[in-house]
Design a protein around this motif. Structure first.
Motif, PDB file in Angstrom:
ATOM      1  N   ASP A  58       7.483  29.646  29.172  1.00 50.40           N
ATOM      2  CA  ASP A  58       6.387  29.622  28.200  1.00 50.40           C
ATOM      3  C   ASP A  58       6.437  28.452  27.229  1.00 50.40           C
ATOM      4  OD1 ASP A  58       5.545  31.922  29.414  1.00 50.40           O
ATOM      5  OD2 ASP A  58       6.235  33.264  27.833  1.00 50.40           O
ATOM      6  N   ILE A  59       7.595  27.854  27.040  1.00 47.55           N
ATOM      7  CA  ILE A  59       7.695  26.734  26.101  1.00 47.55           C
ATOM      8  C   ILE A  59       7.994  25.435  26.849  1.00 47.55           C
ATOM      9  CG2 ILE A  59       8.905  25.818  24.083  1.00 47.55           C
ATOM     10  CD1 ILE A  59       7.155  28.353  23.530  1.00 47.55           C
ATOM     11  N   VAL A  60       9.118  25.391  27.554  1.00 53.48           N
ATOM     12  CA  VAL A  60       9.529  24.147  28.220  1.00 53.48           C
ATOM     13  C   VAL A  60       8.521  23.734  29.283  1.00 53.48           C
ATOM     14  CG1 VAL A  60      11.328  23.038  29.599  1.00 53.48           C
ATOM     15  CG2 VAL A  60      11.965  24.550  27.719  1.00 53.48           C
ATOM     16  N   GLY A  88       6.054  21.241  27.775  1.00 51.98           N
ATOM     17  CA  GLY A  88       6.818  20.023  28.039  1.00 51.98           C
ATOM     18  C   GLY A  88       7.687  19.606  26.865  1.00 51.98           C
ATOM     19  N   VAL A  89       8.145  20.588  26.094  1.00 51.51           N
ATOM     20  CA  VAL A  89       9.029  20.319  24.959  1.00 51.51           C
ATOM     21  C   VAL A  89      10.285  21.164  25.093  1.00 51.51           C
ATOM     22  CG1 VAL A  89       7.140  19.719  23.384  1.00 51.51           C
ATOM     23  CG2 VAL A  89       7.963  22.070  23.473  1.00 51.51           C
ATOM     24  N   GLU A  90      11.346  20.726  24.420  1.00 52.22           N
ATOM     25  CA  GLU A  90      12.612  21.440  24.446  1.00 52.22           C
ATOM     26  C   GLU A  90      13.156  21.521  23.032  1.00 52.22           C
ATOM     27  OE1 GLU A  90      16.730  21.232  26.975  1.00 52.22           O
ATOM     28  OE2 GLU A  90      15.721  19.352  26.537  1.00 52.22           O
ATOM     29  N   LEU A  91      13.776  22.639  22.713  1.00 53.08           N
ATOM     30  CA  LEU A  91      14.407  22.822  21.406  1.00 53.08           C
ATOM     31  C   LEU A  91      15.848  22.341  21.497  1.00 53.08           C
ATOM     32  CD1 LEU A  91      14.096  23.963  18.526  1.00 53.08           C
ATOM     33  CD2 LEU A  91      14.883  26.162  19.422  1.00 53.08           C
ATOM     34  N   PHE A 120      12.177  20.346  18.088  1.00 51.61           N
ATOM     35  CA  PHE A 120      11.584  20.229  19.411  1.00 51.61           C
ATOM     36  C   PHE A 120      11.422  18.754  19.730  1.00 51.61           C
ATOM     37  CE2 PHE A 120      10.289  24.519  18.330  1.00 51.61           C
ATOM     38  CZ  PHE A 120      10.471  25.178  19.536  1.00 51.61           C
ATOM     39  N   VAL A 121      11.692  18.407  20.978  1.00 53.50           N
ATOM     40  CA  VAL A 121      11.492  17.033  21.451  1.00 53.50           C
ATOM     41  C   VAL A 121      10.675  17.088  22.732  1.00 53.50           C
ATOM     42  CG1 VAL A 121      13.622  16.123  20.428  1.00 53.50           C
ATOM     43  CG2 VAL A 121      13.670  17.019  22.748  1.00 53.50           C
ATOM     44  N   TRP A 122       9.890  16.048  22.952  1.00 55.07           N
ATOM     45  CA  TRP A 122       9.109  15.933  24.173  1.00 55.07           C
ATOM     46  C   TRP A 122      10.027  15.614  25.336  1.00 55.07           C
ATOM     47  CZ3 TRP A 122       4.415  17.698  24.395  1.00 55.07           C
ATOM     48  CH2 TRP A 122       3.597  17.678  23.256  1.00 55.07           C
ATOM     49  N   LEU A 123       9.785  16.233  26.466  1.00 52.33           N
ATOM     50  CA  LEU A 123      10.486  15.894  27.692  1.00 52.33           C
ATOM     51  C   LEU A 123       9.723  14.774  28.397  1.00 52.33           C
ATOM     52  CD1 LEU A 123      11.220  19.475  29.101  1.00 52.33           C
ATOM     53  CD2 LEU A 123      12.811  17.954  27.926  1.00 52.33           C
ATOM     54  N   GLU A 152      11.693  14.747  33.527  1.00 51.21           N
ATOM     55  CA  GLU A 152      12.414  15.933  33.057  1.00 51.21           C
ATOM     56  C   GLU A 152      11.567  17.194  33.238  1.00 51.21           C
ATOM     57  OE1 GLU A 152      15.257  14.143  29.516  1.00 51.21           O
ATOM     58  OE2 GLU A 152      13.129  14.496  29.092  1.00 51.21           O
ATOM     59  N   CYS A 153      10.275  17.085  32.951  1.00 57.19           N
ATOM     60  CA  CYS A 153       9.369  18.226  33.128  1.00 57.19           C
ATOM     61  C   CYS A 153       9.312  18.640  34.592  1.00 57.19           C
ATOM     62  CB  CYS A 153       7.959  17.886  32.652  1.00 57.19           C
ATOM     63  SG  CYS A 153       7.768  17.887  30.883  1.00 57.19           S
ATOM     64  N   ARG A 154       9.209  17.653  35.479  1.00 58.34           N
ATOM     65  CA  ARG A 154       9.161  17.943  36.915  1.00 58.34           C
ATOM     66  C   ARG A 154      10.414  18.689  37.361  1.00 58.34           C
ATOM     67  NH1 ARG A 154       7.618  12.572  38.576  1.00 58.34           N
ATOM     68  NH2 ARG A 154       5.455  12.670  37.965  1.00 58.34           N
ATOM     69  N   VAL A 155      11.573  18.197  36.918  1.00 53.41           N
ATOM     70  CA  VAL A 155      12.840  18.834  37.294  1.00 53.41           C
ATOM     71  C   VAL A 155      12.897  20.263  36.778  1.00 53.41           C
ATOM     72  CG1 VAL A 155      15.333  18.783  36.897  1.00 53.41           C
ATOM     73  CG2 VAL A 155      14.128  16.682  37.507  1.00 53.41           C
ATOM     74  N   ARG A 156      12.511  20.468  35.534  1.00 52.88           N
ATOM     75  CA  ARG A 156      12.566  21.814  34.948  1.00 52.88           C
ATOM     76  C   ARG A 156      11.597  22.756  35.663  1.00 52.88           C
ATOM     77  NH1 ARG A 156      15.299  21.253  29.716  1.00 52.88           N
ATOM     78  NH2 ARG A 156      14.980  23.455  29.334  1.00 52.88           N
TER      79      ARG A 156
END
Length: 111
Positions: free
Chosen positions: A29-31, A35-38, A72-75, A79-83
């Motif tokens: 729901d977040i990552v 497309g962001v990560e805490l 929070f930082v943008w991926l 990185e988004c594809r991998v996640r």
């Protein structure tokens, strides 16, 4: 107080006013969704309201949020594809990515 700060930081980075942090479904729901990560979280990664009442860990988390070291930082696109791929792969391999939704009760007036 901590929950409000996390929600404010998430709202700030996404540009959405009504966004809420999802701890139990964080990856989906977040990552994957935004497309962001805490980064910089200093406690067990659960809803802060479920953390121990010990003052030191809560104060440390509140301080890192205030100082901006927990944020929070943008991926990147890669990185988004991998996640996202990891999440899909985990679900096809039988790993529980998110808890199943509870079935709704049938309405009394349903036909």
């Amino acid at each position: 107080m901590i929950c409000e700060r996390v929600n404010a930081k998430l709202s700030e980075i996404t540009g959405l006013d009504n966004v809420q942090m999802q701890y139990s479904n964080y990856e989906r729901d977040i990552v994957q969704h935004f497309g962001v990560e805490l980064v910089g979280w200093t406690a067990e990664f659960i809803n802060p309201s479920q953390l121990s009442n010990a003052l030191a860990p809560l104060q440390e988390l509140a301080d890192t949020l205030e100082a901006g070291t927990c944020k929070f930082v943008w991926l990147t696109t890669a990185e988004c594809r991998v996640r996202c791929l990891h999440g899909k792969q985990s679900s096809t391999e039988g790993a529980v990515v998110a808890p199943p939704l509870k079935p709704r009760k049938k309405h009394a007036d349903a036909g």
